[in-house]
Design a protein around this motif. Structure first.
Motif, PDB file in Angstrom:
ATOM      1  N   ASP A 102      -4.750   7.204   1.294  1.00  0.00           N
ATOM      2  CA  ASP A 102      -5.718   7.887   1.176  1.00  0.00           C
ATOM      3  C   ASP A 102      -6.117   6.157   1.382  1.00  0.00           C
ATOM      4  O   ASP A 102      -5.187   5.162   0.982  1.00  0.00           O
ATOM      5  CB  ASP A 102      -6.042   7.988  -0.514  1.00  0.00           C
ATOM      6  CG  ASP A 102      -7.754   7.934  -0.264  1.00  0.00           C
ATOM      7  OD1 ASP A 102      -8.126   9.498   0.500  1.00  0.00           O
ATOM      8  OD2 ASP A 102      -8.169   7.146  -1.349  1.00  0.00           O
ATOM      9  N   LEU A 103      -7.342   6.396   2.292  1.00  0.00           N
ATOM     10  CA  LEU A 103      -7.995   4.525   2.109  1.00  0.00           C
ATOM     11  C   LEU A 103      -8.200   4.395   1.412  1.00  0.00           C
ATOM     12  O   LEU A 103      -9.382   4.334   0.475  1.00  0.00           O
ATOM     13  CB  LEU A 103      -8.651   4.937   3.472  1.00  0.00           C
ATOM     14  CG  LEU A 103      -9.390   3.105   3.702  1.00  0.00           C
ATOM     15  CD1 LEU A 103      -8.375   2.675   4.809  1.00  0.00           C
ATOM     16  CD2 LEU A 103     -10.464   4.077   4.764  1.00  0.00           C
ATOM     17  N   VAL A 105     -10.521   1.662  -1.416  1.00  0.00           N
ATOM     18  CA  VAL A 105     -11.532   1.296  -1.683  1.00  0.00           C
ATOM     19  C   VAL A 105     -11.788   0.704  -2.927  1.00  0.00           C
ATOM     20  O   VAL A 105     -10.852   0.574  -3.862  1.00  0.00           O
ATOM     21  CB  VAL A 105     -12.508   2.204  -1.525  1.00  0.00           C
ATOM     22  CG1 VAL A 105     -12.556   3.354  -0.251  1.00  0.00           C
ATOM     23  CG2 VAL A 105     -12.909   3.268  -2.612  1.00  0.00           C
ATOM     24  N   GLY A 113     -11.724   1.324  -7.165  1.00  0.00           N
ATOM     25  CA  GLY A 113     -10.674   1.985  -6.331  1.00  0.00           C
ATOM     26  C   GLY A 113      -9.389   0.922  -6.752  1.00  0.00           C
ATOM     27  O   GLY A 113      -9.021   1.658  -7.810  1.00  0.00           O
ATOM     28  N   VAL A 119      -8.041  -3.094  -0.813  1.00  0.00           N
ATOM     29  CA  VAL A 119      -8.826  -2.336  -0.048  1.00  0.00           C
ATOM     30  C   VAL A 119      -8.610  -2.365   1.551  1.00  0.00           C
ATOM     31  O   VAL A 119      -7.877  -3.306   2.036  1.00  0.00           O
ATOM     32  CB  VAL A 119     -10.082  -2.716   0.065  1.00  0.00           C
ATOM     33  CG1 VAL A 119     -11.033  -2.535   0.537  1.00  0.00           C
ATOM     34  CG2 VAL A 119     -10.078  -2.795  -1.955  1.00  0.00           C
ATOM     35  N   TYR A 122      -4.132   1.732   3.461  1.00  0.00           N
ATOM     36  CA  TYR A 122      -2.937   3.191   3.110  1.00  0.00           C
ATOM     37  C   TYR A 122      -2.561   3.159   2.061  1.00  0.00           C
ATOM     38  O   TYR A 122      -1.247   2.866   2.333  1.00  0.00           O
ATOM     39  CB  TYR A 122      -3.031   3.864   4.365  1.00  0.00           C
ATOM     40  CG  TYR A 122      -4.106   4.593   5.128  1.00  0.00           C
ATOM     41  CD1 TYR A 122      -4.457   5.462   5.259  1.00  0.00           C
ATOM     42  CD2 TYR A 122      -4.544   3.680   6.332  1.00  0.00           C
ATOM     43  CE1 TYR A 122      -6.203   5.876   6.238  1.00  0.00           C
ATOM     44  CE2 TYR A 122      -5.640   4.077   7.883  1.00  0.00           C
ATOM     45  CZ  TYR A 122      -6.300   4.818   7.141  1.00  0.00           C
ATOM     46  OH  TYR A 122      -7.501   5.462   8.247  1.00  0.00           O
ATOM     47  N   GLY A 154     -10.537   6.877  -1.550  1.00  0.00           N
ATOM     48  CA  GLY A 154     -11.329   6.912   0.135  1.00  0.00           C
ATOM     49  C   GLY A 154     -12.879   7.513  -0.130  1.00  0.00           C
ATOM     50  O   GLY A 154     -14.100   7.587   0.672  1.00  0.00           O
ATOM     51  N   ASP A 155     -12.848   8.565  -0.553  1.00  0.00           N
ATOM     52  CA  ASP A 155     -13.485   9.418  -0.332  1.00  0.00           C
ATOM     53  C   ASP A 155     -13.642  10.486  -1.146  1.00  0.00           C
ATOM     54  O   ASP A 155     -13.178  10.271  -2.246  1.00  0.00           O
ATOM     55  CB  ASP A 155     -13.627  10.290   1.014  1.00  0.00           C
ATOM     56  CG  ASP A 155     -15.365  11.296   1.771  1.00  0.00           C
ATOM     57  OD1 ASP A 155     -15.647  11.242   1.027  1.00  0.00           O
ATOM     58  OD2 ASP A 155     -15.664  10.814   3.151  1.00  0.00           O
TER      59      ASP A 155
END
Length: 270
Positions: A102-103, A105, A113, A119, A122, A154-155
């Motif tokens: 996951d990216l 954040v 995050g 940040v 991945y 990330g989302d």
């Protein structure tokens, strides 16, 4: 030969994956968590076993947002991503059986995050990580967060890793013998074949049955004990008498051998 080629191909692929993860640009934060410059580098590290999965280091209780009616704790692998999310983000799979990359954040909506060093990197997420699953009134999942710290992904759903498809089993060519016999769909029925108009049945020893060619075809002559030849009509298969139910009464005549008693006639009602 195919087995050797396949083994070599898999081994070469493994070397390439190992080389890729070894050369991947990896960032480590002060808590020992890591992140990679690209999604593919992160996936390669997870698949070759070199990745260190993210470990939360803070604690926060779940916090629902607008439209979220309930929250449930599950492992990431137990979560199924809604198909609408898969289609919208063109995700490689709809499950987390292989985990996620996951990216990372930063902070938003009162929750953190990942650490600042990760940040934009991945971050590998394990399939057995406990997560908060936020649901709408219908019980559909709408957002995930890390369970211990309620940190963002990330989302609303972290980017999954597609699990390896199992290798197909070897296919063996088989020559199939096909039958053209009809399928029996009923086992109880009355057969009244229009082919036969039975007046009588004569049962005689094989050596007393003679076939006679006539203008209408082959007829059957039976020699009785008096050596008299009598034309009795056409020959029928034994199945007609043994396996066919004929709804009528007719005489059955048995012609004895020459040394037996004279011809006996009896009637049977089938």
């Amino acid at each position: 030969m195919k087995l050797h080629v396949l083994t070599a191909a898999v081994f070469t692929s493994g070397l390439m994956m190992l080389a890729s993860s070894t050369n991947a640009a990896m960032t480590t934060d002060s808590h020992g968590n890591v992140g990679y410059d690209s999604y593919d580098e992160c996936v390669s590290a997870v698949k070759d076993g070199s990745a260190k999965f993210y470990t939360p280091y803070t604690y926060q209780n779940p916090k629902r947002q607008a439209g979220e009616a309930a929250v449930k704790q599950m492992t990431l692998a137990e979560v199924m991503i809604p198909q609408s999310v898969v289609d919208r983000h063109n995700l490689p799979t709809k499950d987390y059986s292989a985990g996620a990359c996951d990216l990372g954040v930063g902070q938003s909506n009162g929750r953190y995050g990942v650490s600042g060093a990760l940040v934009g990197k991945y971050v590998p997420i394990a399939a057995d990580m406990l997560v908060n699953v936020y649901m709408d009134k219908a019980g559909n999942p709408v957002r995930l967060s890390m369970q211990q710290c309620d940190n963002h992904f990330g989302d609303k759903f972290p980017t999954p890793i597609a699990s390896e498809a199992p290798a197909p089993e070897a296919q063996i060519a088989v020559t199939e013998a096909r039958s053209v016999e009809p399928v029996v769909v009923e086992t109880t029925r009355v057969i009244r074949p229009a082919k036969y108009s039975v007046k009588e049945v004569i049962i005689a020893p094989d050596d007393q049955v003679k076939r006679v060619n006539t203008t209408q075809g082959t007829a059957i002559a039976i020699e009785d004990s008096a050596n008299r030849a009598v034309i009795v009509g056409a020959e029928a298969d034994t199945d007609v008498l043994d396996n066919t139910e004929i709804n009528q009464t007719f005489p059955v005549v048995r012609v004895p051998d020459a040394d037996e008693i004279p011809q006996i006639t009896k009637e049977v009602n089938e």
